[in-house]
Design an enzyme around this catalytic site. Sequence first.
Site, short mmCIF file in Angstrom:
data_model
loop_
_atom_site.label_atom_id
_atom_site.label_comp_id
_atom_site.label_asym_id
_atom_site.label_seq_id
_atom_site.Cartn_x
_atom_site.Cartn_y
_atom_site.Cartn_z
N GLY A 67 0.83 -1.20 0.00
CA GLY A 67 0.00 0.00 0.00
C GLY A 67 0.87 1.24 0.00
O GLY A 67 0.59 2.22 -0.70
N THR A 68 1.95 1.20 0.78
CA THR A 68 2.87 2.33 0.83
C THR A 68 3.47 2.63 -0.54
O THR A 68 3.58 3.80 -0.93
CB THR A 68 3.98 2.06 1.86
OG1 THR A 68 3.41 2.18 3.16
CG2 THR A 68 5.13 3.02 1.73
N ASN A 92 -7.19 4.94 8.93
CA ASN A 92 -6.87 3.65 9.55
C ASN A 92 -6.82 3.70 11.07
O ASN A 92 -6.97 2.67 11.73
CB ASN A 92 -5.52 3.15 9.02
CG ASN A 92 -4.45 4.23 9.12
OD1 ASN A 92 -4.59 5.31 8.55
ND2 ASN A 92 -3.39 3.98 9.85
N THR A 112 10.32 -7.85 -11.52
CA THR A 112 9.69 -9.16 -11.62
C THR A 112 8.58 -9.24 -10.59
O THR A 112 8.76 -8.93 -9.42
CB THR A 112 10.72 -10.28 -11.37
OG1 THR A 112 11.74 -10.17 -12.36
CG2 THR A 112 10.07 -11.65 -11.46
N CYS A 122 4.88 6.61 22.59
CA CYS A 122 5.80 5.52 22.92
C CYS A 122 5.69 4.35 21.95
O CYS A 122 6.63 3.60 21.78
CB CYS A 122 5.56 5.04 24.34
SG CYS A 122 6.01 6.29 25.56
#
Lengths: 395, 130
Positions: A71-72, A151, A237, A325
């Site tokens: 997705g990135t 998200n 590929t 954190c």
Amino acid sequence: MRKIYLDNASSTPLLPEVREVILPYLDEAFGNPSSMHEWGDTPREAIETAREQVAQLIGADAEEIIFTGSGTESNNFAVKGLALAQQNKGRHVVVSDIEHFSVLNSARTLEKWGFELSLVPVDKHGVVDPADVVKNIRKDTVLVSIMHANNEVGTIEPIKEIARLTREKGVVLHTDAIATVGTIPVNVKELGIDALSLAGNQFYGPKGVGALWVRKGVRIMPLLDGGVQEGGRRAGTENVSAIVGLGKAAELAEASMTARIEHLTGLRDRLLAKLPSRIEHVVVTGHPENRLPGHASFCVEFIEGEAMLMLLNSQGVAVTSGSACTSRALKASHVLIAMGISHELAQGSILFSFGLDNTAEDVDYVLEVMPPIVDRLRQMSPLYAKFIKTSKGGK
Amino acid sequence: MPVYSEKVMEHFMNPRNVGEIENPDGVGEEGNPVCGDMMTFYIKVKDDRLEDIKFKTFGCGAAIAVSSIVSEMAMGKTLDEALKITPRSVADELEGLPKNKYHCSNLGAQALHKAIKNYQSKKKKGGGKS
């Protein structure tokens, strides 16, 4: 001990049918799809079948689908590729404040390359106002990118309305639909958008595979140069087994979408309704109605997210948080901050994201184990102690 | 979840000395909720030794473990000895911290030192007990 996976927003398991269809491509069907001999035939055909399946899921033409490695990558490709292809028209892009980092940071890279960037704010529920998008469009704007759903908090954006306005202005609209494709109905023609990102690990397909849909006629500059795979638009590929898995996952998602939505919504609403009655000082984040069917996101006051995660993990429950954190960058969630949530409250963020395997018993288990966890951390918290003292003093 | 040592997990799951001291001899607060970590140390001093230490912490697993181990390391020590507790020695005592959690060990040592300095400045002004 019960083990309950409630982090489907991060990754979903492979469905058995998806695993089945992938296996031959890890075995005897190992050929390179570009090979002009028998070993190339089966993989090549399999990729084209997957392309049809993905196109079908989003109401597109197969030739408009470009497979990517994540997705990135789809988001990087879209933001950089669409903007660069049009830089003769202008060098200004518009994205929302709450985009995933793969969109935001791609846009920041465009800035380094001489583009200008405008950020559209969101309201307290994380909703983008279409009018605010238009306000940011200039004569030299070449790309708008607004996510279909967030998200972290689940809010679904009014993409159709935004698309109508960007179309009027003649500006390309890309939407990061990684959180929605495969989960809720997404039809690119109905939405009226120009480009869309999706990813396999969000809807019971494999990791390491995604797709970018680009409407025929919209120009895009390739991100990866090399051979002529994917119609010359994305060299490399192909990850055949993953692509095949993505196609199958798409087919299954389309067939059972209504049932899935009903199942997830039931679980989500059960937790959204009951958790605030078991724990005081907890806030539901994201839009109350227009949210992803499986996302139940909260901020718990006076305590910190990673500590909550660890205690939940010790009780067999897997979730995620937007606290500083838990982020590698040690910054609280930019999404929550953009929604106007204080840094302090944002540290207590927690997201339960349901999946097909979850049941009402899972929700009840969470309702059972969360209150003692929250109590325990509050007993340790100087913020809670201060709150108790000031509220007593105020009486 | 970051990869925490067994010792960190132990101190996170069973932190020692959580609480407050009524009429403390010194109080030291470090960090802030905006950053995501905040620790408050309370100390009781007798004959120049830390007779009692309690803490409250808002923060992640590392922050809670650090507070707990600092309170253990400093308990019963002289003020000078306690002032020698460094972030490094805290991290070592915890058998290591992930790189991005080192700042928690800074906070713990600093909060304790602040509490001691708070006591010492009160004493100088003649308002503290010895």
